[in-house]
Design a protein around this motif. Structure first.
Motif, PDB file in Angstrom:
ATOM      1  N   GLY A  58       7.883   7.919   9.208  1.00  0.00           N
ATOM      2  CA  GLY A  58       8.364   6.767   8.443  1.00  0.00           C
ATOM      3  C   GLY A  58       7.397   5.606   8.456  1.00  0.00           C
ATOM      4  N   ARG A  59       6.629   5.466   9.538  1.00  0.00           N
ATOM      5  CA  ARG A  59       5.683   4.344   9.657  1.00  0.00           C
ATOM      6  C   ARG A  59       4.368   4.609   8.924  1.00  0.00           C
ATOM      7  NH1 ARG A  59       4.934   4.540  15.615  1.00  0.00           N
ATOM      8  NH2 ARG A  59       3.356   2.928  15.300  1.00  0.00           N
ATOM      9  N   PHE A  60       3.845   5.824   9.063  1.00  0.00           N
ATOM     10  CA  PHE A  60       2.504   6.117   8.551  1.00  0.00           C
ATOM     11  C   PHE A  60       2.483   6.822   7.193  1.00  0.00           C
ATOM     12  CE2 PHE A  60       1.712   6.435  13.299  1.00  0.00           C
ATOM     13  CZ  PHE A  60       1.118   5.194  13.388  1.00  0.00           C
ATOM     14  N   ILE A  61       3.419   7.737   6.975  1.00  0.00           N
ATOM     15  CA  ILE A  61       3.351   8.620   5.801  1.00  0.00           C
ATOM     16  C   ILE A  61       4.318   8.235   4.681  1.00  0.00           C
ATOM     17  CG2 ILE A  61       3.363  11.024   5.031  1.00  0.00           C
ATOM     18  CD1 ILE A  61       1.279  10.429   7.164  1.00  0.00           C
ATOM     19  N   LEU A  62       5.545   7.874   5.044  1.00  0.00           N
ATOM     20  CA  LEU A  62       6.581   7.645   4.039  1.00  0.00           C
ATOM     21  C   LEU A  62       6.211   6.580   2.999  1.00  0.00           C
ATOM     22  CD1 LEU A  62       9.384   8.408   3.034  1.00  0.00           C
ATOM     23  CD2 LEU A  62      10.344   6.672   4.566  1.00  0.00           C
ATOM     24  N   PRO A  63       5.654   5.399   3.401  1.00  0.00           N
ATOM     25  CA  PRO A  63       5.288   4.414   2.370  1.00  0.00           C
ATOM     26  C   PRO A  63       4.316   4.984   1.338  1.00  0.00           C
ATOM     27  CG  PRO A  63       5.236   3.417   4.545  1.00  0.00           C
ATOM     28  CD  PRO A  63       5.404   4.892   4.763  1.00  0.00           C
ATOM     29  N   ALA A  64       3.373   5.806   1.810  1.00  0.00           N
ATOM     30  CA  ALA A  64       2.398   6.421   0.901  1.00  0.00           C
ATOM     31  C   ALA A  64       3.074   7.419  -0.034  1.00  0.00           C
ATOM     32  CB  ALA A  64       1.296   7.115   1.708  1.00  0.00           C
TER      33      ALA A  64
ATOM     34  N   VAL B 110       8.492  -0.482   4.358  1.00  0.00           N
ATOM     35  CA  VAL B 110       7.621  -1.214   5.293  1.00  0.00           C
ATOM     36  C   VAL B 110       8.417  -1.749   6.490  1.00  0.00           C
ATOM     37  CG1 VAL B 110       5.938  -3.121   5.476  1.00  0.00           C
ATOM     38  CG2 VAL B 110       6.098  -1.808   3.363  1.00  0.00           C
ATOM     39  N   LYS B 111       9.737  -1.746   6.385  1.00  0.00           N
ATOM     40  CA  LYS B 111      10.578  -2.252   7.481  1.00  0.00           C
ATOM     41  C   LYS B 111      10.297  -1.540   8.801  1.00  0.00           C
ATOM     42  CE  LYS B 111      14.305  -3.240   4.188  1.00  0.00           C
ATOM     43  NZ  LYS B 111      15.634  -2.820   3.674  1.00  0.00           N
TER      44      LYS B 111
ATOM     45  N   ASP C  53      -0.381   0.446  11.737  1.00  0.00           N
ATOM     46  CA  ASP C  53       0.530   1.183  10.857  1.00  0.00           C
ATOM     47  C   ASP C  53       0.143   0.983   9.390  1.00  0.00           C
ATOM     48  OD1 ASP C  53       1.795   1.699  13.221  1.00  0.00           O
ATOM     49  OD2 ASP C  53       3.602   0.539  12.776  1.00  0.00           O
ATOM     50  N   THR C  54      -0.166  -0.255   9.013  1.00  0.00           N
ATOM     51  CA  THR C  54      -0.457  -0.547   7.609  1.00  0.00           C
ATOM     52  C   THR C  54      -1.831  -0.023   7.187  1.00  0.00           C
ATOM     53  OG1 THR C  54      -1.239  -2.773   8.206  1.00  0.00           O
ATOM     54  CG2 THR C  54       1.061  -2.555   7.526  1.00  0.00           C
ATOM     55  N   VAL C  55      -2.795  -0.030   8.117  1.00  0.00           N
ATOM     56  CA  VAL C  55      -4.120   0.519   7.811  1.00  0.00           C
ATOM     57  C   VAL C  55      -4.027   2.024   7.571  1.00  0.00           C
ATOM     58  CG1 VAL C  55      -6.404   1.048   8.754  1.00  0.00           C
ATOM     59  CG2 VAL C  55      -5.480  -1.258   8.988  1.00  0.00           C
ATOM     60  N   VAL C  56      -3.357   2.718   8.489  1.00  0.00           N
ATOM     61  CA  VAL C  56      -3.235   4.180   8.363  1.00  0.00           C
ATOM     62  C   VAL C  56      -2.452   4.555   7.112  1.00  0.00           C
ATOM     63  CG1 VAL C  56      -2.272   6.268   9.397  1.00  0.00           C
ATOM     64  CG2 VAL C  56      -3.441   4.592  10.844  1.00  0.00           C
ATOM     65  N   SER C  57      -1.312   3.894   6.883  1.00  0.00           N
ATOM     66  CA  SER C  57      -0.495   4.239   5.718  1.00  0.00           C
ATOM     67  C   SER C  57      -1.203   3.859   4.416  1.00  0.00           C
ATOM     68  CB  SER C  57       0.874   3.565   5.789  1.00  0.00           C
ATOM     69  OG  SER C  57       0.756   2.163   5.861  1.00  0.00           O
TER      70      SER C  57
ATOM     71  N   ALA D 186      -2.751  -0.865  -1.308  1.00  0.00           N
ATOM     72  CA  ALA D 186      -1.623  -0.413  -0.490  1.00  0.00           C
ATOM     73  C   ALA D 186      -1.643  -1.095   0.879  1.00  0.00           C
ATOM     74  CB  ALA D 186      -1.665   1.103  -0.334  1.00  0.00           C
ATOM     75  N   PHE D 187      -2.801  -1.094   1.534  1.00  0.00           N
ATOM     76  CA  PHE D 187      -2.910  -1.730   2.851  1.00  0.00           C
ATOM     77  C   PHE D 187      -2.537  -3.210   2.775  1.00  0.00           C
ATOM     78  CE2 PHE D 187      -5.874  -4.610   5.110  1.00  0.00           C
ATOM     79  CZ  PHE D 187      -5.221  -4.608   6.328  1.00  0.00           C
ATOM     80  N   LEU D 188      -3.104  -3.934   1.801  1.00  0.00           N
ATOM     81  CA  LEU D 188      -2.842  -5.370   1.698  1.00  0.00           C
ATOM     82  C   LEU D 188      -1.363  -5.651   1.447  1.00  0.00           C
ATOM     83  CD1 LEU D 188      -5.947  -6.529  -0.380  1.00  0.00           C
ATOM     84  CD2 LEU D 188      -5.487  -7.011   2.032  1.00  0.00           C
ATOM     85  N   MET D 189      -0.750  -4.860   0.559  1.00  0.00           N
ATOM     86  CA  MET D 189       0.674  -5.087   0.282  1.00  0.00           C
ATOM     87  C   MET D 189       1.520  -4.773   1.513  1.00  0.00           C
ATOM     88  SD  MET D 189       3.280  -3.453  -2.557  1.00  0.00           S
ATOM     89  CE  MET D 189       3.629  -1.991  -1.548  1.00  0.00           C
ATOM     90  N   PHE D 190       1.232  -3.651   2.176  1.00  0.00           N
ATOM     91  CA  PHE D 190       1.990  -3.287   3.378  1.00  0.00           C
ATOM     92  C   PHE D 190       1.869  -4.374   4.446  1.00  0.00           C
ATOM     93  CE2 PHE D 190       1.156   1.499   2.423  1.00  0.00           C
ATOM     94  CZ  PHE D 190       2.160   1.492   1.474  1.00  0.00           C
ATOM     95  N   GLU D 191       0.647  -4.874   4.661  1.00  0.00           N
ATOM     96  CA  GLU D 191       0.420  -5.841   5.736  1.00  0.00           C
ATOM     97  C   GLU D 191       1.068  -7.193   5.433  1.00  0.00           C
ATOM     98  OE1 GLU D 191      -0.975  -7.214   9.472  1.00  0.00           O
ATOM     99  OE2 GLU D 191      -0.401  -5.278   8.620  1.00  0.00           O
ATOM    100  N   VAL D 192       0.933  -7.670   4.204  1.00  0.00           N
ATOM    101  CA  VAL D 192       1.576  -8.943   3.824  1.00  0.00           C
ATOM    102  C   VAL D 192       3.089  -8.801   3.936  1.00  0.00           C
ATOM    103  CG1 VAL D 192       1.994 -10.567   1.928  1.00  0.00           C
ATOM    104  CG2 VAL D 192      -0.319  -9.716   2.340  1.00  0.00           C
ATOM    105  N   ALA D 193       3.626  -7.668   3.476  1.00  0.00           N
ATOM    106  CA  ALA D 193       5.073  -7.434   3.560  1.00  0.00           C
ATOM    107  C   ALA D 193       5.526  -7.383   5.014  1.00  0.00           C
ATOM    108  CB  ALA D 193       5.429  -6.135   2.842  1.00  0.00           C
TER     109      ALA D 193
END
Length: 389
Positions: A17-23, A222-223, A230-234, A67-74
């Motif tokens: 859920g942390r690394f793969i699901l957002p992608a 991202v929750k 987590d955000t870099v890998v995903s 993707a990384f930037l959006m995940f990290e800001v979120a």
């Protein structure tokens, strides 16, 4: 549901859920509007022949970085819907994104619905309206049951879709490999003329811009992310998953380069799969129908998350499950009707304008304001740590 059941953590709540699901949610939402027919790959890369891979590389870097930037800001600002996200990027001008997102979402779904209805009818023999209404019902049901069902449906659905595209890719590439290699060996770029390397890169950038509308679909996932790791890998996984179908289609197309029968077709994949048997065409029809379900579900769910957030801010109750399902069904039905009455021709002319608009109100702020806010957050965090020490 018992407290014991509620307390149980599923496979989706761990590293997956942390690394793969957002992608996966990003890729599954993208696939309908970005890859289903193959037309987009022709327009944004394959037309450049042996040099088209440069556009693919730009697309991979663009998708992964965004993707990384959006995940990290979120993650930092707990912005799990697109209104909260965009407010952190462009402040009071967030409503501009709202307008562009809704127009682009309806447009993408309209075009996909029209294309899917025709493809399903021609490949599976299912009446156009039965196919489209059936898909609308499925999208409504998915949004009726919410995040957990959507996560699972799109995860397993994406695996199935990727298997489908890999099968198509292997079939075509294995039989046209020599022709494709000849294109690369000769440096063939004859389908277009008078272009520069920058034009190829820009083509990839615009493709990323068009598809920025799918990004908010992954915000609710991202929750689960707890750190920048987590955000870099995903983000990296997202770049790979979102670009893999592009390269599969690109190399398949190179086996036919520069044939007008394929590169000028509305649905290049159907042309490339011609002659492989009825079962392949039927499988393609199923795959295309499924891509519409995933794209529409992702984009509409992002809109519903934004509505719920707005209702909470106003001190009102969130949408009920039935209301969410009904909104999803009505949105998809409206998109289909718009496509049928000829408005699609009108809005299609604004597709490029909406793509540029998305780059301006979301893409540019994400790659400028985004890194600044991330840097500022970590700087303040370090200062607090130093003060405590």
């Amino acid at each position: 549901m018992s407290e014991q059941t509620q307390g149980k953590k599923s496979f989706f709540d761990g590293n997956f859920g942390r690394f793969i699901l957002p992608a996966i949610i990003l890729q599954s939402t993208l696939i309908g509007g970005g890859y289903a027919t193959g037309r987009e790959i022709v327009a944004y890369g394959a037309k450049f022949g042996s040099l088209g891979w440069i556009a693919g590389l730009a697309i991979f870097l663009g998708f992964g970085l965004m993707a990384f930037l959006m995940f990290e800001v979120a993650r930092i600002f707990r912005a799990y819907d697109y209104k909260s996200m965009v407010k952190n990027l462009i402040g009071p001008f967030w409503f501009l994104f709202d307008i562009i997102y809704l127009l682009l979402a309806v447009l993408i779904i309209s075009i996909m619905a029209a294309a899917t209805g025709s493809i399903v009818e021609s490949t599976l023999g299912i009446n156009y309206w039965i196919g489209v209404v059936g898909i609308a019902v499925i999208v409504g049901i998915l949004n009726l049951y919410g995040e957990r069902l959507i996560e699972r449906f799109e995860t397993y659905g994406t695996i199935a879709l990727m298997i489908g595209y890999i099968i198509f890719g292997i079939m075509v590439i294995s039989t046209t490999w020599d022709d494709a290699m000849q294109v690369f060996a000769s440096g063939n770029t004859s389908y277009v003329s008078d272009f520069s390397i920058w034009a190829i890169i820009w083509s990839g950038i615009i493709y990323v811009g068009y598809n920025l509308a799918v990004y908010p679909a992954a915000l609710f996932t991202v929750k689960r992310q707890k750190s920048i790791k987590d955000t870099v890998v995903s983000g990296l996984v997202a770049g790979v998953l979102m670009t893999l179908p592009w390269f599969l289609t690109y190399f398949a197309l190179m086996g036919f380069y520069p044939s007008e029968d394929v590169f000028g077709a509305e649905i290049p994949w159907l042309q490339m799969l011609d002659g492989y048997g009825t079962w392949v065409v039927v499988l393609f029809g199923i795959v295309v129908g499924w891509t519409l379900v995933e794209t529409a579900t992702g984009m509409i769910h992002a809109f519903l998350e934004r509505l719920d957030n707005n209702l909470e801010e106003l001190g009102k109750k969130k949408l009920t499950k039935k209301q969410s399902g009904l909104v999803a069904f009505i949105t998809l039905a409206a998109s289909v009707l718009l496509a049928e009455v000829g408005i699609m021709d009108l809005v299609s002319k604004g597709y490029t304008a909406l793509g540029y608009g998305m780059l301006i109100v979301f893409g540019l702020p994400l790659i400028t304001v985004g890194p600044y806010k991330i840097y500022k957050h970590f700087k303040e965090k370090k200062q607090k740590a130093d003060t405590v020490a």
